[in-house]
Design an enzyme around this catalytic site. Structure first.
Site, PDB file in Angstrom:
ATOM      1  N   HIS A 254      -8.552   1.240  -3.086  1.00 15.40           N
ATOM      2  CA  HIS A 254      -9.399   1.075  -1.899  1.00 15.40           C
ATOM      3  C   HIS A 254     -10.017   2.432  -1.588  1.00 15.40           C
ATOM      4  O   HIS A 254      -9.337   3.345  -1.127  1.00 15.40           O
ATOM      5  CB  HIS A 254      -8.511   0.579  -0.752  1.00 15.40           C
ATOM      6  CG  HIS A 254      -9.216   0.425   0.550  1.00 15.40           C
ATOM      7  ND1 HIS A 254      -8.535   0.243   1.739  1.00 15.40           N
ATOM      8  CD2 HIS A 254     -10.532   0.416   0.881  1.00 15.40           C
ATOM      9  CE1 HIS A 254      -9.400   0.126   2.725  1.00 15.40           C
ATOM     10  NE2 HIS A 254     -10.619   0.240   2.242  1.00 15.40           N
TER      11      HIS A 254
ATOM     12  N   MET B 237     -11.981   4.758   0.510  1.00 11.83           N
ATOM     13  CA  MET B 237     -12.545   5.073   1.823  1.00 11.83           C
ATOM     14  C   MET B 237     -13.206   6.434   1.707  1.00 11.83           C
ATOM     15  O   MET B 237     -12.737   7.442   2.262  1.00 11.83           O
ATOM     16  CB  MET B 237     -11.423   5.041   2.880  1.00 11.83           C
ATOM     17  CG  MET B 237     -11.003   3.619   3.233  1.00 11.83           C
ATOM     18  SD  MET B 237      -9.389   3.521   4.018  1.00 11.83           S
ATOM     19  CE  MET B 237      -8.354   3.509   2.561  1.00 11.83           C
TER      20      MET B 237
ATOM     21  N   ASP C 262      -4.827   3.831  -1.455  1.00 11.23           N
ATOM     22  CA  ASP C 262      -5.856   4.174  -0.474  1.00 11.23           C
ATOM     23  C   ASP C 262      -6.384   5.585  -0.691  1.00 11.23           C
ATOM     24  O   ASP C 262      -5.715   6.568  -0.366  1.00 11.23           O
ATOM     25  CB  ASP C 262      -5.269   4.063   0.935  1.00 11.23           C
ATOM     26  CG  ASP C 262      -4.994   2.630   1.329  1.00 11.23           C
ATOM     27  OD1 ASP C 262      -5.955   1.841   1.366  1.00 11.23           O
ATOM     28  OD2 ASP C 262      -3.816   2.294   1.574  1.00 11.23           O
TER      29      ASP C 262
ATOM     30  N   SER D 131       0.850  -1.196   0.000  1.00 12.54           N
ATOM     31  CA  SER D 131       0.000   0.000   0.000  1.00 12.54           C
ATOM     32  C   SER D 131       0.885   1.244   0.000  1.00 12.54           C
ATOM     33  O   SER D 131       1.733   1.412   0.885  1.00 12.54           O
ATOM     34  CB  SER D 131      -0.880   0.015   1.252  1.00 12.54           C
ATOM     35  OG  SER D 131      -1.323   1.337   1.516  1.00 12.54           O
TER      36      SER D 131
ATOM     37  N   GLY E 153      -8.351   4.149   7.732  1.00 13.03           N
ATOM     38  CA  GLY E 153      -7.987   5.556   7.855  1.00 13.03           C
ATOM     39  C   GLY E 153      -6.509   5.812   8.095  1.00 13.03           C
ATOM     40  O   GLY E 153      -6.014   6.867   7.730  1.00 13.03           O
TER      41      GLY E 153
ATOM     42  N   GLY F 228      -4.427  -4.143   6.872  1.00 16.46           N
ATOM     43  CA  GLY F 228      -4.168  -3.519   8.161  1.00 16.46           C
ATOM     44  C   GLY F 228      -3.404  -4.440   9.096  1.00 16.46           C
ATOM     45  O   GLY F 228      -3.857  -5.545   9.399  1.00 16.46           O
ATOM     46  N   GLY F 229      -2.208  -4.012   9.494  1.00 18.27           N
ATOM     47  CA  GLY F 229      -1.436  -4.778  10.473  1.00 18.27           C
ATOM     48  C   GLY F 229      -0.843  -6.063   9.924  1.00 18.27           C
ATOM     49  O   GLY F 229      -0.543  -6.984  10.688  1.00 18.27           O
TER      50      GLY F 229
ATOM     51  N   SER G 185       2.870  -0.013   6.053  1.00 17.32           N
ATOM     52  CA  SER G 185       4.020   0.462   6.814  1.00 17.32           C
ATOM     53  C   SER G 185       5.114  -0.590   6.929  1.00 17.32           C
ATOM     54  O   SER G 185       6.307  -0.244   6.972  1.00 17.32           O
ATOM     55  CB  SER G 185       3.577   0.925   8.205  1.00 17.32           C
ATOM     56  OG  SER G 185       2.932  -0.127   8.891  1.00 17.32           O
TER      57      SER G 185
ATOM     58  N   HIS H 200      -1.550  -1.320  -4.011  1.00 18.31           N
ATOM     59  CA  HIS H 200      -2.776  -0.907  -3.323  1.00 18.31           C
ATOM     60  C   HIS H 200      -2.746   0.612  -3.091  1.00 18.31           C
ATOM     61  O   HIS H 200      -1.767   1.150  -2.568  1.00 18.31           O
ATOM     62  CB  HIS H 200      -2.841  -1.658  -1.993  1.00 18.31           C
ATOM     63  CG  HIS H 200      -4.067  -1.455  -1.184  1.00 18.31           C
ATOM     64  ND1 HIS H 200      -5.223  -2.198  -1.361  1.00 18.31           N
ATOM     65  CD2 HIS H 200      -4.325  -0.618  -0.146  1.00 18.31           C
ATOM     66  CE1 HIS H 200      -6.130  -1.825  -0.477  1.00 18.31           C
ATOM     67  NE2 HIS H 200      -5.616  -0.856   0.276  1.00 18.31           N
TER      68      HIS H 200
ATOM     69  N   MET I 152     -11.406  -5.602   6.535  1.00 15.01           N
ATOM     70  CA  MET I 152     -10.463  -4.721   7.233  1.00 15.01           C
ATOM     71  C   MET I 152     -10.006  -5.398   8.525  1.00 15.01           C
ATOM     72  O   MET I 152     -10.828  -5.867   9.314  1.00 15.01           O
ATOM     73  CB  MET I 152     -11.104  -3.374   7.554  1.00 15.01           C
ATOM     74  CG  MET I 152     -11.381  -2.489   6.349  1.00 15.01           C
ATOM     75  SD  MET I 152      -9.929  -2.114   5.327  1.00 15.01           S
ATOM     76  CE  MET I 152      -8.852  -1.267   6.502  1.00 15.01           C
TER      77      MET I 152
HETATM   78  C1  DX5 Z   1      -5.679   1.859   6.171  1.00 12.62           C
HETATM   79  C2  DX5 Z   1      -5.394   1.479   4.755  1.00 12.62           C
HETATM   80  C3  DX5 Z   1      -4.319   0.482   4.585  1.00 12.62           C
HETATM   81  C4  DX5 Z   1      -2.986   0.890   5.146  1.00 12.62           C
HETATM   82  C5  DX5 Z   1      -2.471  -0.320   5.831  1.00 12.62           C
HETATM   83  O1  DX5 Z   1      -6.943   2.390   6.282  1.00 12.62           O
HETATM   84  O2  DX5 Z   1      -6.553   0.952   4.119  1.00 12.62           O
HETATM   85  O3  DX5 Z   1      -4.198   0.047   3.229  1.00 12.62           O
HETATM   86  O4  DX5 Z   1      -2.047   1.320   4.187  1.00 12.62           O
HETATM   87  O5  DX5 Z   1      -1.347   0.022   6.542  1.00 12.62           O
HETATM   88  P1  DX5 Z   1      -0.537  -0.978   7.454  1.00 12.62           P
HETATM   89  O6  DX5 Z   1      -0.106  -2.145   6.597  1.00 12.62           O
HETATM   90  O7  DX5 Z   1       0.587  -0.129   7.937  1.00 12.62           O
HETATM   91  O8  DX5 Z   1      -1.448  -1.432   8.572  1.00 12.62           O
HETATM   92 ZN    ZN Z   2      -6.302  -0.001   2.130  1.00 14.68          ZN
END
Ligand code: DX5
Ligand code: ZN
Length: 231
Positions: free
Chosen positions: A79, A81, A45, A18, A156, A187-188, A209, A43, A151
């Protein structure tokens, strides 16, 4: 010769970096590093400051990345949001998106929005926030959906902790979805969560990240892909 984006399927086991955590001062080269390491899904966002508090970017950034991603035989996985995502599908698709995910919580017209995504030439996906029951997808799972996104943090922000309840939710969602529908998690995701979430039933693993926040995005991508048993 580069493979075409058509060789990437949303039911394959893939790790999708991402760009939310990328260095925007050198976005193209940062993305090229993970493409060179083997990433075939990038990806993106899109956040509107309403559905989620932050504002990120939209069609302009999709368009800026389209050539570098497609030339590598990879796809752009957007994605969204944003509230009422159906109002933005044509712009995002026109900018070069290959798959578009909308949130079921962001519109009363989920079936309509998914149809609009396909009409625009993209694969159609719908996302669930952590508190949204999987049954929200029951009536679009067979027919309107190419992928579902579960998710595994609240949408966010990057760098949040994986919500452990997600393992059981992903397993239940996988059982609800037909085999031809992919299952993405976001996420994570890192070395330690990648293997177990694949075991639970996910095949498309977004990671922000962990990859772009590391000193060695290519090496970290390969390590997470290996932990996931991904191509
Ligand atoms: C958060 C995004 C994710 C984000 C994930 O709302 O949708 O795509 O980049 O980040 P990490 O992998 O750091 O949790
Ligand atoms: Zn995302």
């Amino acid at each position: 010769m580069a493979e075409g984006p058509g060789t990437v399927s949303l039911t394959q086991r893939r790790v999708a970096p991402s760009i939310l955590s990328a260095d925007f001062a050198r976005l193209g080269s940062h993305v090229q590093e993970v493409l060179d390491a083997g990433a075939r899904v990038i990806h993106v966002d899109v956040m509107d400051g309403h559905f989620v508090p932050p504002i990120t970017f939209g069609a302009v950034v999709v368009s800026a990345l389209a050539d570098v991603v497609h030339d590598a035989g990879a796809i752009i996985d957007v994605h969204m949001m944003v509230d009422r995502p159906e109002r933005h599908i044509a712009d995002i698709a026109g900018a070069g998106a290959d798959s578009i995910t909308i949130h079921v919580e962001a519109t009363p017209h989920v079936h309509y929005a998914l149809a609009a995504i396909r009409d625009a030439g993209c694969a159609a996906s719908a996302a669930l926030c952590p508190a949204t029951p999987i049954e929200a997808l029951a009536d679009v799972a067979d027919g309107a959906l190419d992928m579902a996104l579960c998710m595994t943090v609240n949408p966010g922000w990057g760098a949040q902790s994986f919500i452990p309840h997600s393992f059981a939710k992903v397993a239940r969602l996988r059982a609800l979805l037909p085999d031809h529908v992919g299952l993405e998690v976001d996420g994570g995701i890192h070395d330690e969560t990648a293997g177990p979430i694949v075991q639970a039933g996910a095949n498309m693993l977004v990671t922000g990240s962990a990859v772009f926040g590391s000193d060695d995005p290519a090496g970290t991508y390969r390590s997470i892909a290996s932990a996931a048993g991904a191509a």
